[in-house]
Motif scaffolding. Structure first.
Motif, PDB file in Angstrom:
ATOM      1  N   ASP A 151      -1.073  -8.471   8.659  1.00 48.10           N
ATOM      2  CA  ASP A 151      -1.284  -7.273   9.132  1.00 48.10           C
ATOM      3  C   ASP A 151      -0.247  -6.633   9.847  1.00 48.10           C
ATOM      4  O   ASP A 151      -0.222  -5.592  10.590  1.00 48.10           O
ATOM      5  CB  ASP A 151      -2.612  -7.247  10.266  1.00 48.10           C
ATOM      6  N   TRP A 202       9.359   3.046  10.698  1.00 48.37           N
ATOM      7  CA  TRP A 202       7.785   2.744  10.955  1.00 48.37           C
ATOM      8  C   TRP A 202       7.492   1.955  12.133  1.00 48.37           C
ATOM      9  O   TRP A 202       6.054   1.673  12.221  1.00 48.37           O
ATOM     10  CB  TRP A 202       7.282   2.102   9.522  1.00 48.37           C
ATOM     11  N   ARG A 203       8.375   1.446  12.813  1.00 45.21           N
ATOM     12  CA  ARG A 203       8.017   0.237  13.439  1.00 45.21           C
ATOM     13  C   ARG A 203       7.287   0.873  14.895  1.00 45.21           C
ATOM     14  O   ARG A 203       6.543  -0.149  15.494  1.00 45.21           O
ATOM     15  CB  ARG A 203       9.267  -0.169  13.968  1.00 45.21           C
ATOM     16  N   LEU A 241       5.640   6.191   0.615  1.00 47.88           N
ATOM     17  CA  LEU A 241       6.200   4.891   1.540  1.00 47.88           C
ATOM     18  C   LEU A 241       5.239   4.018   0.804  1.00 47.88           C
ATOM     19  O   LEU A 241       4.103   4.070   0.866  1.00 47.88           O
ATOM     20  CB  LEU A 241       6.021   4.854   2.979  1.00 47.88           C
ATOM     21  N   THR A 292       0.771  -1.073  -0.083  1.00 50.34           N
ATOM     22  CA  THR A 292       0.030  -0.098  -0.167  1.00 50.34           C
ATOM     23  C   THR A 292       0.910   1.277   0.148  1.00 50.34           C
ATOM     24  O   THR A 292       1.975   1.141   0.799  1.00 50.34           O
ATOM     25  CB  THR A 292      -0.852  -0.046   1.412  1.00 50.34           C
ATOM     26  N   ASP A 293       0.366   2.177  -0.742  1.00 53.58           N
ATOM     27  CA  ASP A 293       1.352   3.372  -0.965  1.00 53.58           C
ATOM     28  C   ASP A 293       0.883   4.335   0.000  1.00 53.58           C
ATOM     29  O   ASP A 293      -0.687   4.653  -0.055  1.00 53.58           O
ATOM     30  CB  ASP A 293       1.459   4.150  -2.257  1.00 53.58           C
ATOM     31  N   THR A 294       1.431   5.050   0.779  1.00 53.26           N
ATOM     32  CA  THR A 294       0.882   6.102   1.608  1.00 53.26           C
ATOM     33  C   THR A 294       2.177   7.270   1.797  1.00 53.26           C
ATOM     34  O   THR A 294       3.070   7.209   1.063  1.00 53.26           O
ATOM     35  CB  THR A 294       0.639   5.457   3.025  1.00 53.26           C
ATOM     36  N   ILE A 320       3.491  -4.724   9.110  1.00 55.25           N
ATOM     37  CA  ILE A 320       4.465  -3.984   8.340  1.00 55.25           C
ATOM     38  C   ILE A 320       5.711  -4.777   8.441  1.00 55.25           C
ATOM     39  O   ILE A 320       6.410  -5.098   9.242  1.00 55.25           O
ATOM     40  CB  ILE A 320       4.618  -2.506   8.338  1.00 55.25           C
ATOM     41  N   VAL A 380       2.833  -5.290   3.832  1.00 47.80           N
ATOM     42  CA  VAL A 380       2.282  -5.722   4.809  1.00 47.80           C
ATOM     43  C   VAL A 380       1.988  -7.321   4.805  1.00 47.80           C
ATOM     44  O   VAL A 380       1.479  -7.922   3.743  1.00 47.80           O
ATOM     45  CB  VAL A 380       0.945  -4.954   5.160  1.00 47.80           C
ATOM     46  N   LEU A 382       4.175   0.339   1.903  1.00 43.85           N
ATOM     47  CA  LEU A 382       4.404  -0.445   2.962  1.00 43.85           C
ATOM     48  C   LEU A 382       4.002  -1.847   2.595  1.00 43.85           C
ATOM     49  O   LEU A 382       2.971  -2.011   1.932  1.00 43.85           O
ATOM     50  CB  LEU A 382       3.440   0.038   4.146  1.00 43.85           C
ATOM     51  N   VAL A 412       4.631   2.107  15.165  1.00 44.46           N
ATOM     52  CA  VAL A 412       2.859   1.842  14.988  1.00 44.46           C
ATOM     53  C   VAL A 412       2.519   0.123  15.338  1.00 44.46           C
ATOM     54  O   VAL A 412       1.498   0.085  15.703  1.00 44.46           O
ATOM     55  CB  VAL A 412       2.346   1.917  13.642  1.00 44.46           C
ATOM     56  N   GLN A 413       3.638  -0.749  15.365  1.00 50.67           N
ATOM     57  CA  GLN A 413       2.956  -2.105  15.558  1.00 50.67           C
ATOM     58  C   GLN A 413       4.020  -2.549  16.564  1.00 50.67           C
ATOM     59  O   GLN A 413       3.818  -3.760  17.122  1.00 50.67           O
ATOM     60  CB  GLN A 413       3.277  -2.780  14.497  1.00 50.67           C
TER      61      GLN A 413
END
Lengths: 326, 562, 617
Positions: free
Chosen positions: A282, A308-309, A275, A262-264, A284, A279, A277, A311-312
Motif C-alpha cells: 500500500d 508523488w511522495r 503515471l 496501476t495506471d493513473t 508507492i 505499489v 504507480l 500523498v504518503q
C-alpha cells in the motif's frame, strides 16, 4: 478557398510492402520496417539490450545481430531495414556464436545482476564469462573518469578487466552504478536528442574506458540534470535506479513480485501524463510511464517521476522524503 | 475558442507544425512533457520556434527567435504582427471570407499598430516583428500556444482574442498542426470546465444564459430548476464576501490564501466569513482558517474518476493505494453532505457520475464510456457516439464550403498597459511564474527533496544587482503597494533591467502573493499576477537578524541552499 | 538550447583563441557583452546556433593550441558560443588523444612507439627521456593529476605517426600564441631530451621525404613529388597543372564518371570500392547539397603515402578535388587531415588558398580543411563524418551508405587522397589507357609504403600486379622473417609467401589484403611477439568503444596474448588460442565497423601463418 496544406493528419504510412524470409518463413511488411520488427510480426524474439522502440536505434550492443544471406558480416536487427528478397537467419551458428560472445564479454566486464532476463540469456547461450579470467577488483572512485583516451594501460594478466567501481550516490532521487553499465547509450539518447534534450550526460572517453559522464564528471547536482529520471526509465541493467529502490534493495525490502501496478494520471500540470504507480504494501515505491503512451512515450518530468511522495510521506525504508500526510 | 472551451490541437500536432509561437509560456519548465513534443518538431522537422516572453526563459533559449516583449504589451505585439501580415498581403482571403466575420473592422483597428509604432511599447525591434509575422503567415502549419503569461493579466481575454485573430487572419486553424492552444497549468483545469464547474457553463460548455434547451434538459435530468443567470467567478466571489453579500464558502482542493493575488486581503476576507468549509488532503493555510475541514482522499491515486488534459483528452485516474486513516473519498464526502442536507443521492461510483455527465452533454462526451476510455487510452472531445474516434483537432468545419456552423469572429483588442505603473517609489516591475521542480503553492512538491529545490528567490538582472550592490544570496526586501517580503536575490541573465521574477512555490517562506495586485480581468476573473510595481532594498540589520532566527528554528527549510 | 553552462570563466587568452576561430560574438546571448537595447528584447538562436556544431573541434583545437589543454573555462566558453551542452562537448574532448582535458605542459613530445618505430630507436628515446624528464604522461597513475609547471615539457607515447620511412618519429607540440607543431623523423635520444626540456628549439619539419624512385620517368602519381615546388601554383601550372580540370569541364560530369568507371579505378584507402560507381551514385542523388570528403586521416600503422602526396603535391589534390566535385555535383569539399600531419595541412591550406585566389574555383564551390585530433577510428568514413560534424568519432551503421546519407545527412563521396590523384591521369589519358596498366581488374599504379627492415624505406609507385618479391627487392631487404601487409588491419606474411602479385584478386586468394599499401618488413631478429602485442594494444586503444564486440573484445584479445607471452595462461596456450579465435570471429562478424572487423586479422595471421604462439607440448 484551398488551405495551404491538407486539413487532416499527414499520411505517412509507407505504401510499398516488402517481402522477405526470416528463418524460412516469408513475411510481408511495410518498407522501412526494421528486421527486429519484422521478426516480431512472426513472433520471433530477438534479444537486445540497447534497442527500445521509443529511441532511435544505436545498434551498439550487437546482441540482436542476425545473418543476412550474402552479407560479409552480421547485421543488427534493431536498425537494419528490410529489403525485398532478404534471407534472414536469426538462429544460425554464426549468429549464436556472436550473441554468446557478446553476452560473455559483457558478463565478464559488467555486473549484470540486476539486468532483467539476463540469467536466462546467459544460460540459453551457454555462456561462461569466467573463462576470461578472474574479475578485476573495483576501480577506485573517479579513476575510470580520468583515463586519457588512446593512452595505453597495459593489461594485468591476473584479471579480466572490468568496469566495476563504487556506486555514485550524489542526490536524493537516483543513483548511478556504472559498474552495471553496458554502455547501451539509452540514457544518453533519452537525456539528449531523443526525448529530454537536457544533455546532462554523454559518453566520454573511448574504447574500454568509454563511460557515461557529466561534464568533467561533476556530481549530478552541479550538472545540467533536471531529475526527470527518463534515463532510469530506459536503463536496461539497473545501473540507473531511483534511490528509493536502491535503498530498499540494499535493505532487502524490495519485492517486485509483491508490487501492484496501476495506471493513473499525474496530479501536476495539465499535460496529463499517465503515471504507472508501483505499489508495495500500500505504499508507492516507484512511478513510471508506459512506453506506448502517446503523450509521454514513457517519459516524465521530475514531478511525475518523484513528486508523488506527498500523498504518503517518507518511505519507511527508503526514507528519502521530507514530508507528507503519513 | 469560438464556443469550444479547449485548445484546438493535439500535442502530437506540434511536431508537425512549421512555426510555433509560444506566447507567455515557459512550457519547458511548466509543461515539460508537452515540450518534448515541441522538441521533436524542432529537432526532427525543423519547426521554427518563436517565444514571446519578457524573460529569456529556458523555453526561449530553444527559440529560433526570442521576442522579449515588455510585460503586458502582448496585444500591441499581436496587432503589429497582424498589421504586417495584412500590409504584406499574407492573409488568407479565402479563409477570411468563408469562415470569419468582422475582418474589416479588425483591419481598421490594427491599422495603428505598425511594427515601428509598437517598438517603444513592446521593446521589440520592428524587423523582428516583421520576420515573425512573415514566418507565421507563410508557414504551412503554424500554431500559437500560450499559458498564464497571456491569461494572468487584467485584460486576459483580450490577450487571448488578439492571438486567435492571428490564426483567423492566416487560416492557421482547423487543420492538423494549425491552431491555438492554451496549455493548462493544472491537472484538471480543463476537466473542471468540461464538467461545468465554471460559473457560466453547464456540462460540456453549454451556456447557462444562452442555451435554454440545455438548461431545461439538464434541469430535468438533475431534478432541479437551473437559474438562467451566470454565477460568480472567484474574483467576484471574493468581492461579494468582502462586501458581506456572501457569508459562507466551500473550498475543494484550493489554497486561495496562498495562491491568490493580494494574499493578505484573501485571508482577511475568509476570516470574515460566517462559515468556511475546506475539503483538502492537507491542512493548508486555507484549511487552517476553516470551521470544518473534510480530510479527503487524493483522488488521482486513492480514488477513481476522470480528468481532461490540455489536448481535450479525457483520461482515467485510478485507485492505486488506500487513503490514509480518516480521509474519505471525495464522492462520498459530497454525497454525504447532500444526504445531510436532505438529498439522498446514495453514493454513486465515479463511473455512474461520469455516465450522468455523458447524458447531460451527449454531443460532447456521449461516446466516451469508461470501457472506451480504457480501450483507447483516453478520448479527445468532442466524441458524440460510441463509434466516434474522438477529435484530434477542432474547427475543421471552418474550411467546409459552405461553412458549417457560425462564423469565427475577429475581435478587436486594444493594447492596455498593466494596471500598475512603475514610478519613483516602486521602480521595478515584478512578474511571477513557475519553476520546473515545484508546483503552485508547494503543497504537493514540498513532499520530496531534490537538488533543484532552491527555495524562493528574487531573480534580478545583473545590471540591477550591480546598481543595488547585491550579489547572489543577499537578502533583499521586496515591497509593493500592498505588502513586503524578504527573499534572497538570485542574479539571472534571463532578466533585463528593472524586470524581476518570483514564484509562489514557497509561500510559507516567502509569501510572494502579498505583493501581487488583485486587479483582475472582468471577463475571466483572473488577477494580474504577471505585473506589479515593487521596490527592492537591501534588508536591514534587524530584518536579517529576524530571518537568521527563522533559519535557526528551521522555519526556512530551503535557506540552507541559498 | 537551454544548456546549463559551467561556472568557470575563460581567460582573456582562451576567449581570444576561440574567437579567432569562431569570429567575435554577435550579441549578448552568444558570449558577447550585455547592454544593447536590442539584446534586452530579442535573441536569435535555435537552428542558426545548432548549425554551428561542426565548429566544435576547430574551437577545441584553438584552445589546445593556445594553452596546451582544454580548461573548464575554455570548454564552457566554446559551449556558450556554439550552443553545445557541456557534457556533450566533454564527451567530444575526451574522445581525441591530442586533446588534453587536464593541465598539461605547453611543450609535449609525442614519441611513436608503434610497430614501425618501436624497434628502430624508440626504446633508446624512451630510456633517455625517462632518465632526463621522468615518466611519460600516460604513466602517471590514473586519476592523479600531475601538477606541472607550464614552462616544463612532457612526453607521451603515440601510435603510428605516419613517418615510418624516417623512424623513429615524434610529434612536437608547443602551445602558444603561434602554436608549434612539428612532425620529426630520425629523432635521436639526445634530441628528444632537448625538445622536451626546451633546450633544443623546434626544427622545421619540411624535410624532403625519402623518395627512392625520384626521377623515374615511369612515375604517374609521384612524378611531381620532389620535382615541382609544392608551394607554388605557378610551378604546378608550369608542370601541366589544371589541364585535367579544364578537360574534365569540357567533357562534362557524366563523361568524367564514364572514364573513371572505364579505368576500373577502385578506392586506395583499403576497401577497394569502385570509384566510378560511387561517384555515379552521388551524382544522381536528388537530395542536395552533395559533399565531397577527402579522407586524409591516414592513420593505419605503417602508412605514410598520403603524407608524401599532401606535402609534395598538394595542388594535384586540389585539382583532383575540383574534378571530383564537378563530376558528383558537390558544392563543398572537405579534406580531413590527421592532426599528426601539420605540414601536410599547411601545404594543403596554401594550395587551396592560392587556387581560390586565382579564381579557379567554380562559383559557390570551396574546399575546407578539417583536422583530426588523434583518433585512428576517424579514418573510417562515417566516423570521419561525425568528426567533421563536431562529434565523437563513432562510426555509423551502414546502410544507409554515404552516397545516400553522408556528411550532414547529405549524399557524400568519400575518397582517399591516392584515389583522387588517380583521377588526373584518367581524365588526361582516358580510362581505357589507364586500365591498360595493371592486371585484370586491378588497374593503374599503386603506392606502397615500405618500412622496417629495408635498405631504402619510402613510398614506391608500381603497376598493380607487380610481385611483392620485386617490390621488396627495389627497397632492398636482407633477412626477412615476416612482412606486415596492409597495416595493423592487414595480415602478416611469412618470408616464403612473398611471391605474391600485388593485385586485389591475388591478395584475396592468398587470404591477405593490400589494405592501405603497407609493406612493413621484419628482420630475422625482430621480436614479432612484441609486435603482435603492440598491434593488440593499438586496437584496444583506438576502439571507439561504441559496440561491445570491439570495445570488450579488443581488451580480451590483448589480455589473452599477454597471458600467453607472460606464461600466465588460463589452462594452457591451446585454450587461449581457442579463446582468441572465438573472440576474433565475434569481433569480425558482429562489430559495427572495419576497426573491430579487422582487429583480429593481424593477430590471426600471427597465430596461423607465423605460428608465433605454438602450443608447446
Amino acid at each position: 478557398m484551398t488551405p495551404l496544406v491538407q486539413l487532416g493528419r499527414p499520411d505517412r504510412t509507407p505504401k510499398t510492402m516488402v517481402t522477405l524470409t526470416i528463418d524460412g518463413q516469408a513475411v510481408t511488411v511495410p518498407e522501412g520496417t526494421t528486421i527486429i520488427n519484422a521478426c516480431e510480426s512472426l513472433g520471433i524474439t530477438v534479444p537486445t539490450l540497447c534497442y527500445l522502440e521509443t529511441l532511435r536505434p544505436v545498434n551498439v550492443c550487437r546482441l540482436c545481430v542476425v545473418e543476412v544471406e550474402g552479407a560479409r558480416v552480421l547485421a543488427p536487427a534493431c536498425s537494419r531495414a528490410v529489403e525485398p528478397g532478404m534471407q534472414v537467419q536469426t538462429q544460425s551458428a554464426r549468429v549464436k556464436h556472436s550473441r554468446k560472445l557478446v553476452l560473455e564479454l559483457l558478463a565478464s566486464s559488467v555486473d549484470l545482476s540486476t539486468t532483467p532476463g539476463m540469467s536466462d540469456l546467459l544460460e540459453e547461450y551457454d555462456c561462461s564469462p569466467e573463462r576470461y579470467g578472474p574479475p578485476e577488483p573495483p576501480h577506485a572512485p573517479g579513476t575510470r573518469d580520468a583515463h586519457i583516451p588512446g593512452h595505453h594501460q597495459p593489461p594485468n594478466v591476473a584479471y579480466a578487466a572490468r568496469v566495476a567501481q563504487p556506486t555514485k550516490v550524489d542526490n536524493d532521487l537516483y543513483i548511478r552504478d556504472y559498474g552495471k553499465c553496458v554502455l547501451c547509450y539509452k540514457c544518453v539518447e533519452a537525456c539528449g536528442p531523443d526525448h529530454q534534450n537536457t544533455f546532462a550526460i554523454a559518453v566520454a572517453g573511448r574504447g574500454f574506458d568509454a563511460r557515461i559522464s557529466t561534464e568533467l564528471a561533476v556530481p549530478l547536482p552541479q550538472s545540467a540534470c533536471v531529475y526527470c529520471g527518463n534515463c532510469i526509465a530506459v536503463c536496461p541493467t539497473g545501473a540507473l535506479m531511483a534511490k528509493d529502490e536502491y535503498d530498499m534493495r540494499a535493505a532487502g525490502t524490495w519485492h517486485e513480485e509483491a508490487q501492484q501496478v496501476t495506471d493513473t494520471i499525474c496530479p501536476y500540470c495539465g499535460v496529463g501524463c499517465t503515471l504507472t504507480l508501483h505499489v508495495q504494501d500500500d505504499i508507492i515505491v516507484k512511478s513510471t510511464s508506459p512506453l506506448e503512451n502517446s503523450i509521454t512515450l514513457g517519459n516524465l518530468c521530475i514531478k511525475g517521476r518523484f513528486g508523488w511522495r506527498f500523498v504518503q510521506g517518507p518511505n519507511p525504508v527508503a526514507s528519502t522524503g521530507v514530508s507528507g500526510r503519513g | 475558442m469560438f464556443g469550444a472551451g479547449g485548445g484546438t490541437n493535439s500535442y502530437e500536432e506540434v511536431e508537425d507544425a512549421d512555426v510555433v509561437f509560444l506566447w507567455g509560456s515557459n512550457a519547458r519548465e511548466a509543461h515539460p512533457i508537452w515540450f518534448h513534443h515541441l522538441l521533436k518538431g524542432i529537432r526532427h522537422n525543423d519547426t521554427r520556434l518563436y517565444v514571446m516572453d519578457p524573460r529569456r526563459t529556458s523555453s526561449a533559449k530553444w527559440a529560433d527567435v526570442w521576442l522579449g516583449l515588455r510585460v503586458g504589451s502582448d496585444i500591441a505585439l499581436a496587432n503589429a504582427i497582424a498589421h504586417e501580415i495584412i500590409a504584406a498581403g499574407l492573409t488568407h482571403p479565402g479563409f477570411i471570407a468563408n469562415a470569419t466575420e468582422g475582418f474589416d473592422a479588425y483591419k481598421a483597428a490594427v491599422q495603428a499598430y505598425s511594427p515601428e509604432a509598437v517598438e517603444e511599447t513592446t521593446g521589440i525591434p520592428a524587423d523582428v516583428i516583421r520576420e515573425a509575422a512573415h514566418a507565421f503567415a507563410t508557414a504551412k502549419r503554424a500554431m500559437i500556444c500560450w499559458t498564464l503569461g497571456i491569461t494572468e493579466h487584467h485584460n486576459a481575454v483580450d490577450n487571448v482574442l488578439s492571438l486567435i485573430n492571428l490564426c483567423l487572419l492566416t487560416g492557421q486553424v482547423g487543420r492538423w498542426g494549425a491552431g491555438c492552444n492554451p496549455l493548462r497549468g493544472q491537472n484538471n483545469v480543463q476537466g473542471g470546465g468540461d464538467m461545468g464547474a465554471i460559473p457560466n457553463k453547464l456540462p460540456g460548455f453549454q451556456d447557462i444564459e444562452q442555451d435554454p434547451e440545455a438548461r431545461e434538459r439538464i434541469g430535468k435530468l438533475w431534478g432541479v430548476e437551473i437559474q438562467p443567470t451566470y454565477g460568480k467567478n472567484l474574483t467576484q466571489m471574493l468581492h461579494a464576501m468582502e462586501h458581506g453579500d456572501m457569508k459562507g464558502l466551500f473550498v475543494i482542493g484550493e489554497n486561495p490564501v496562498q495562491s491568490d493575488a493580494d494574499g493578505n486581503r484573501v485571508e482577511r476576507i475568509l476570516n470574515g466569513l460566517e462559515h468556511l468549509v475546506v475539503q483538502e488532503i492537507f491542512l493548508t493555510k486555507t484549511a487552517q482558517l476553516a470551521d470544518v475541514v473534510f480530510p479527503a482522499a487524493a483522488t488521482w491515486c486513492e480514488g477513481d474518476g476522470t480528468v481532461t488534459n490540455s489536448e481535450r483528452r479525457v483520461q482515467r485516474v485510478r485507485k492505486a493505494r488506500s487513503a490514509p486513516e480518516g480521509a474519505r473519498d471525495e464522492l462520498w464526502i459530497i454525497s454525504e453532505l447532500a444526504r445531510r442536507l436532505g438529498h439522498d443521492w446514495t453514493t454513486p461510483t465515479a463511473e455512474e457520475v461520469w455516465n450522468e455527465f455523458r447524458v447531460a452533454a451527449p454531443a460532447f462526451a456521449g461516446g466516451m464510456s469508461y470501457a472506451r476510455l480504457e480501450e483507447l487510452g483516453g478520448i479527445q472531445w468532442p466524441c458524440p457516439d460510441e463509434s466516434h474516434p474522438g477529435t484530434p483537432f477542432l474547427h475543421e468545419r471552418l474550411w467546409q464550403q459552405p461553412r458549417v456552423g457560425r462564423a469565427a469572429p475577429f475581435s478587436i483588442a486594444q493594447n492596455e498597459a498593466p494596471s500598475e505603473r512603475r514610478d519613483a517609489t516602486y521602480p521595478y516591475l515584478l512578474t511571477t511564474g513557475r519553476r520546473l521542480e515545484s508546483y503552485n503553492t508547494g503543497v504537493q512538491t514540498s513532499g520530496y527533496r531534490s537538488p533543484l529545490h532552491w527555495g524562493e528567490s528574487l531573480d534580478i538582472s545583473p545590471e540591477d544587482a550591480r546598481a543595488l550592490q547585491i550579489v547572489d544570496g543577499d537578502i533583499v526586501r521586496i515591497s509593493s503597494r500592498r505588502g513586503t517580503v524578504l527573499a534572497p536575490a538570485f542574479i539571472d541573465k534571463a532578466l533585463r533591467e528593472k524586470l524581476l521574477f518570483m514564484t509562489l512555490h514557497f509561500p510559507d517562506e516567502v509569501s510572494t502573493n502579498v505583493l501581487t495586485t488583485d486587479v483582475f480581468d472582468p471577463k475571466s476573473g483572473t488577477s494580474e499576477f504577471k505585473a506589479c510595481a515593487v521596490r527592492v532594498d537591501r534588508a536591514t540589520a534587524a530584518e536579517l537578524a529576524e530571518r537568521a532566527e527563522l533559519v535557526e528554528r528551521g522555519a526556512l527549510q530551503h535557506a540552507e541552499h541559498q | 538550447m537551454d544548456i546549463k553552462l559551467l561556472d568557470a570563466t575563460p581567460t582573456a587568452v582562451e576567449r581570444a583563441a576561440v574567437d579567432a576561430v569562431l569570429g567575435a560574438p554577435t550579441n549578448a546571448w552568444d558570449g558577447g557583452a550585455r547592454g544593447s537595447a536590442r539584446d534586452a528584447h530579442t535573441a536569435p538562436g535555435g537552428k542558426s546556433v545548432r548549425d554551428r556544431r561542426h565548429e566544435l573541434i576547430p574551437a577545441l583545437h584553438a584552445l589546445q593550441g593556445r594553452v596546451g589543454w582544454i580548461s573548464e573555462g575554455g570548454l564552457g566558453y566554446v559551449c556558450e558560443r556554439l550552443g553545445v551542452p557541456p557534457a556533450d562537448a566533454w564527451g567530444v574532448a575526451t574522445f581525441y588523444a591530442l586533446f588534453a582535458t587536464t593541465p598539461r605542459p605547453q611543450r609535449v613530445l609525442h614519441v611513436c612507439d608503434d610497430v614501425g618505430c618501436r624497434n628502430r630507436g624508440t626504446r633508446e628515446i624512451e630510456h633517455a627521456l625517462e632518465s632526463a624528464c621522468g615518466r611519460s604522461v600516460r604513466e602517471a597513475p590514473a586519476g592523479s593529476q600531475v601538477v606541472l609547471d607550464e614552462r616544463d615539457g612532457a612526453w607521451m607515447h603515440s601510435p603510428c605517426l605516419g613517418l615510418c620511412d624516417a623512424a623513429p618519429a615524434a610529434l612536437l607540440t608547443i602551445a602558444g600564441e603561434t602554436p608549434v607543431e612539428r612532425l620529426l623523423g630520425h629523432v635521436t635520444p639526445q634530441q628528444a631530451v632537448g625538445l622536451v626540456t626546451g633546450s633544443d628549439s623546434a626544427p622545421a619539419d619540411s624535410h624532403v621525404p625519402e623518395l627512392p624512385q625520384h626521377g623515374d620517368p615511369s612515375l604517374v602519381l609521384l612524378k611531381r613529388c620532389g620535382v615541382v615546388d609544392p608551394t607554388s601554383l605557378e610551378a604546378y601550372r608550369t608542370a601541366g597543372g589544371f589541364t585535367a580540370l579544364a578537360k574534365a569541364r569540357a567533357m562534362g560530369a557524366e563523361a568524367v564518371i564514364a572514364e573513371v568507371s572505364a579505368a576500373k579505378l577502385v578506392g586506395r584507402g583499403g576497401a577497394a570500392f569502385p570509384t566510378g560507381r560511387k561517384w555515379e551514385a552521388v551524382r544522381t542523388q536528388a537530395a542536395s547539397p552533395h559533399y565531397l570528403v577527402c579522407n586524409a586521416d591516414e592513420s593505419e600503422p605503417g602508412t605514410f603515402k598520403d603524407r608524401v602526396l599532401l606535402t609534395q603535391d598538394p595542388f594535384a589534390l586540389v585539382e583532383s578535388l575540383m574534378i571530383a566535385s564537378f563530376a558528383t555535383g558537390a558544392s563543398r569539399a572537405f579534406v580531413y587531415i590527421r592532426a599528426e600531419y601539420p605540414l601536410a595541412a599547411d601545404r594543403m591550406a596554401n594550395a587551396i588558398q592560392q587556387t581560390r585566389d586565382a579564381g579557379l574555383f567554380a562559383a559557390g564551390f570551396d574546399i575546407e580543411i578539417r583536422r583530426g585530433a588523434g583518433a585512428y577510428i576517424c579514418g573510417e568514413e562515417t566516423a570521419l563524418f561525425e568528426s567533421i560534424e563536431g562529434k565523437r568519432g563513432e562510426p555509423r551503421s551502414k546502410p544507409p551508405f554515404p552516397v545516400e546519407v553522408g556528411l550532414f545527412g547529405k549524399p557524400t563521396v568519400v575518397n582517399n587522397v591516392e584515389t583522387l590523384l588517380n583521377v588526373l591521369p584518367i581524365v588526361l589519358e582516358g580510362g581505357a589507357r589507364y586500365a591498360s596498366t595493371g592486371s585484370g581488374n586491378s588497374t593503374g599504379t599503386r603506392l606502397f609504403c615500405l618500412s622496417g627492415a629495408v635498405a631504402r624505406p619510402g613510398v614506391y609507385e608500381v603497376p598493380m600486379g607487380t610481385n611483392l618479391r620485386d617490390l621488396l627487392a627495389m627497397a632492398g631487404t636482407d633477412s626477412v622473417s615476416a612482412i606486415l601487409l596492409g597495416g595493423a588491419a592487414g595480415t602478416f606474411l611469412r618470408a616464403d609467401e612473398i611471391d605474391l602479385p600485388l593485385t586485389l584478386e591475388a591478395s584475396r586468394a592468398a587470404n591477405t589484403t593490400l589494405g592501405s599499401g603497407v609493406v612493413m618488413v621484419f628482420a630475422d631478429h625482430a621480436d614479432l611477439r612484441d609486435v603482435v602485442l603492440r598491434i593488440a594494444g593499438f586496437f584496444r586503444d583506438e576502439s571507439c568503444g561504441q559496440c561491445v564486440p570491439c570495445r570488450v573484445g579488443t581488451v580480451r584479445q590483448e589480455e589473452a596474448l599477454h597471458r600467453i607471452v607472460k606464461g600466465a595462461t588460463l589452462g594452457g596456450t591451446g585454450r587461449e588460442l581457442a579463446l582468441l579465435e572465438e573472440v576474433g570471429v565475434a569481433m569480425r562478424d558482429a562489430s559495427i565497423c572495419g576497426l573491430g572487423q579487422t582487429a583480429y586479422s593481424a593477430v590471426e595471421s600471427a597465430i596461423k601463418r607465423l605460428r608465433l604462439f605454438e602450443v608447446v607440448s
